[in-house]
Design a protein around this motif. Sequence first.
Motif, mmCIF file in Angstrom:
data_model
loop_
_atom_site.group_PDB
_atom_site.id
_atom_site.type_symbol
_atom_site.label_atom_id
_atom_site.label_comp_id
_atom_site.label_asym_id
_atom_site.label_seq_id
_atom_site.Cartn_x
_atom_site.Cartn_y
_atom_site.Cartn_z
ATOM 1 N N ALA A 24 0.861 -1.090 -0.001
ATOM 2 C CA ALA A 24 0.115 -0.171 0.086
ATOM 3 C C ALA A 24 1.001 1.261 0.041
ATOM 4 N N TYR A 25 2.090 1.116 0.758
ATOM 5 C CA TYR A 25 2.880 2.532 0.724
ATOM 6 C C TYR A 25 3.421 2.727 -0.481
ATOM 7 N N LEU A 26 3.913 1.572 -1.206
ATOM 8 C CA LEU A 26 4.429 2.082 -2.472
ATOM 9 C C LEU A 26 3.520 2.215 -3.379
ATOM 10 N N ALA A 32 4.194 10.195 -4.280
ATOM 11 C CA ALA A 32 4.304 11.402 -3.862
ATOM 12 C C ALA A 32 5.519 11.811 -3.048
ATOM 13 N N THR A 33 6.051 11.061 -2.165
ATOM 14 C CA THR A 33 7.130 11.362 -1.235
ATOM 15 C C THR A 33 8.363 11.393 -2.274
ATOM 16 N N TYR A 34 8.622 10.578 -3.403
ATOM 17 C CA TYR A 34 9.572 10.674 -4.339
ATOM 18 C C TYR A 34 9.670 12.062 -4.933
ATOM 19 N N LEU A 58 18.049 8.416 6.339
ATOM 20 C CA LEU A 58 17.689 8.255 7.441
ATOM 21 C C LEU A 58 16.083 7.869 7.604
ATOM 22 N N GLY A 59 15.659 6.537 7.928
ATOM 23 C CA GLY A 59 14.189 6.499 7.830
ATOM 24 C C GLY A 59 13.915 6.134 6.438
ATOM 25 N N ALA A 60 14.745 5.451 5.669
ATOM 26 C CA ALA A 60 14.741 5.194 4.304
ATOM 27 C C ALA A 60 13.568 4.542 3.638
ATOM 28 N N GLY A 61 13.149 3.736 4.605
ATOM 29 C CA GLY A 61 11.835 2.950 4.046
ATOM 30 C C GLY A 61 12.068 2.146 2.993
ATOM 31 N N PRO A 62 11.584 2.101 1.725
ATOM 32 C CA PRO A 62 11.849 1.471 0.576
ATOM 33 C C PRO A 62 12.675 2.436 -0.253
ATOM 34 N N GLY A 63 13.312 3.275 0.161
ATOM 35 C CA GLY A 63 14.487 3.971 -0.466
ATOM 36 C C GLY A 63 13.996 5.047 -1.165
ATOM 37 N N THR A 64 12.823 5.566 -0.996
ATOM 38 C CA THR A 64 12.183 6.731 -1.700
ATOM 39 C C THR A 64 13.266 7.846 -1.944
ATOM 40 N N ALA A 65 14.001 8.411 -0.892
ATOM 41 C CA ALA A 65 14.637 9.511 -0.955
ATOM 42 C C ALA A 65 15.942 9.258 -1.621
ATOM 43 N N VAL A 82 18.903 3.522 6.211
ATOM 44 C CA VAL A 82 18.844 2.767 7.630
ATOM 45 C C VAL A 82 17.418 3.128 7.769
ATOM 46 N N ASP A 83 16.751 2.020 8.301
ATOM 47 C CA ASP A 83 15.476 2.001 8.814
ATOM 48 C C ASP A 83 15.427 0.896 9.928
ATOM 49 N N ARG A 84 14.315 1.322 10.659
ATOM 50 C CA ARG A 84 14.037 0.121 11.638
ATOM 51 C C ARG A 84 13.366 -0.985 10.997
ATOM 52 N N SER A 85 12.880 -1.147 9.771
ATOM 53 C CA SER A 85 12.278 -2.096 9.355
ATOM 54 C C SER A 85 12.977 -2.815 8.095
ATOM 55 N N VAL A 111 19.761 -1.788 9.764
ATOM 56 C CA VAL A 111 18.561 -1.946 10.646
ATOM 57 C C VAL A 111 18.859 -1.221 11.902
ATOM 58 N N ALA A 112 18.327 0.032 12.252
ATOM 59 C CA ALA A 112 18.601 0.465 13.482
ATOM 60 C C ALA A 112 17.484 1.668 13.826
ATOM 61 N N ASP A 113 17.388 1.963 14.961
ATOM 62 C CA ASP A 113 16.478 2.863 15.438
ATOM 63 C C ASP A 113 17.085 4.329 15.174
ATOM 64 N N VAL A 114 16.810 5.352 14.331
ATOM 65 C CA VAL A 114 17.356 6.316 14.108
ATOM 66 C C VAL A 114 17.547 7.488 15.241
ATOM 67 N N ALA A 115 16.704 7.219 16.121
ATOM 68 C CA ALA A 115 16.602 8.246 17.260
ATOM 69 C C ALA A 115 17.479 7.831 18.309
ATOM 70 N N SER A 128 16.427 12.812 5.378
ATOM 71 C CA SER A 128 15.225 12.282 5.932
ATOM 72 C C SER A 128 14.122 12.878 5.529
ATOM 73 N N ALA A 129 13.287 11.714 5.002
ATOM 74 C CA ALA A 129 12.085 12.240 4.357
ATOM 75 C C ALA A 129 11.067 11.591 4.931
ATOM 76 N N TYR A 130 9.900 12.351 5.541
ATOM 77 C CA TYR A 130 8.818 11.778 6.069
ATOM 78 C C TYR A 130 9.125 10.754 7.187
HETATM 79 C C1 LIG Z 1 6.640 7.463 6.028
HETATM 80 S S1 LIG Z 1 8.026 6.509 5.801
HETATM 81 C C2 LIG Z 1 8.938 7.145 4.951
HETATM 82 C C3 LIG Z 1 9.857 6.422 4.180
HETATM 83 C C4 LIG Z 1 10.770 7.248 3.104
HETATM 84 N N1 LIG Z 1 11.644 7.853 3.808
HETATM 85 C C5 LIG Z 1 9.915 7.734 1.989
HETATM 86 O O1 LIG Z 1 9.986 9.191 2.142
HETATM 87 O O2 LIG Z 1 9.159 7.133 1.521
HETATM 88 C C6 LIG Z 1 8.740 6.456 7.570
HETATM 89 C C7 LIG Z 1 9.864 5.506 7.520
HETATM 90 O O3 LIG Z 1 10.392 5.779 8.876
HETATM 91 C C8 LIG Z 1 10.660 4.343 9.615
HETATM 92 N N2 LIG Z 1 10.895 4.680 10.996
HETATM 93 C C9 LIG Z 1 10.011 5.129 11.901
HETATM 94 N N3 LIG Z 1 10.561 5.410 12.908
HETATM 95 C C10 LIG Z 1 11.814 4.782 12.826
HETATM 96 C C11 LIG Z 1 12.854 4.506 13.814
HETATM 97 N N4 LIG Z 1 12.673 4.980 15.180
HETATM 98 N N5 LIG Z 1 14.037 4.449 13.431
HETATM 99 C C12 LIG Z 1 14.331 3.841 12.191
HETATM 100 N N6 LIG Z 1 13.300 4.222 11.336
HETATM 101 C C13 LIG Z 1 12.103 4.641 11.641
HETATM 102 C C14 LIG Z 1 9.785 3.603 9.168
HETATM 103 O O4 LIG Z 1 9.956 2.100 9.233
HETATM 104 C C15 LIG Z 1 9.375 4.248 7.533
HETATM 105 O O5 LIG Z 1 10.115 3.392 6.927
#
Ligand SMILES: C[S@@+](CC[C@H](N)C(=O)[O-])C[C@H]1O[C@@H](n2cnc3c(N)ncnc32)[C@H](O)[C@@H]1O
Length: 304
Positions: A24-26, A32-34, A58-65, A82-85, A111-115, A128-130
């Motif tokens: 669904a995200y893709l 839109a985020t791209y 940071l928070g790359a998700g599927p690498g959009t940015a 980097v993403d937690r998922s 895989v890491a917690d960006v915070a 870092s996007a969205y």
């Molecule tokens: C809305 S998505 C944006 C993904 C991508 N940057 C984009 O613009 O399409 C938010 C991303 O942040 C990641 N995320 C949220 N909290 C996080 C955390 N604490 N550490 C790492 N990644 C995190 C989520 O797994 C998700 O991939």
Amino acid sequence: MSALSEAYAHGRPSAIADPTSHAAYLAVRMPATYAAVLAVLAQVSADVLDGVRSLLDLGAGPGTATWAALAACPSLVAAAQVDRSRALLDVGARLGAALLQDRRVDFTQRVADVASVRAWPAADLVLSAYALSELPIGVRASLVSAAWRATSHALVLVEPGTPAGFQHILDARTALAAEGARFIAPCPHEGPCPMRTGARTDDWCHFSVRVPRTRRHRQLKGGSLGYEDEKFAYVVATRLPAPGVRPARVLRHPRVEKGRIQLVLCTPDGAERIVVTRKDAAWPAARKSSWGDTWRTAPGEDPP
Ligand SMILES: C[S@@+](CC[C@H](N)C(=O)[O-])C[C@H]1O[C@@H](n2cnc3c(N)ncnc32)[C@H](O)[C@@H]1O
């Protein structure tokens, strides 16, 4: 699909946690985020982007940015995501293989917690996007300061163009200014944001990009229009010296009236409303100007 769109519209974390929500995200959000990240990078001058060889997303998700940065910066040869998922990074790896084909880029994923990570490997461009909106209050500042410490050239933060998204950008901007950052866009100065001074306190700085919708995209979103307008807020900070005179920024759709165009600008001296008339040398520039553009001319001056 609708849960993701709703979460975005109301500034809630998007909870992209299972294969259905990845798909669904893709389909729903990634185009839109791209487009938003690409629109932001278009505001960064070539002399900053040309020197960029490494990227940290940071928070790359599927690498959009990452994909947007690779499209905007042909000089990029290394990208770290980097993403937690793990699952979303895997989706990104598959997309990368399909998108990049012959382009040689040294990819790493973590895989890491960006915070909670304080020191990232340095990169010329940090993006870092969205993602800030996904973090709990209180830890967003850690992401921003760690991202800034890792930045060699430019740090790009993009968030939804909602009041909440703007607030995250504004908080980041304030922290970055205190660290000595200079702003490339959208701000033409490092002073207080005019949206939070004087009369404009209920307004928020945001921009819009038109995203074409394919037939599939329309079906999935249940819409009939062939496009959608993605609203976003952003800031680009740099360690490089700021150019001497920075152009103003058009903050709203120019208001076109008979024989005159009204522009709301963010200038180095704060927010300003100017009127350009047909008699002014700046008239052709005013006619071409759009929301989000830079503005270099005063009404009576010759356009560049
Ligand atoms: C809305 S998505 C944006 C993904 C991508 N940057 C984009 O613009 O399409 C938010 C991303 O942040 C990641 N995320 C949220 N909290 C996080 C955390 N604490 N550490 C790492 N990644 C995190 C989520 O797994 C998700 O991939």
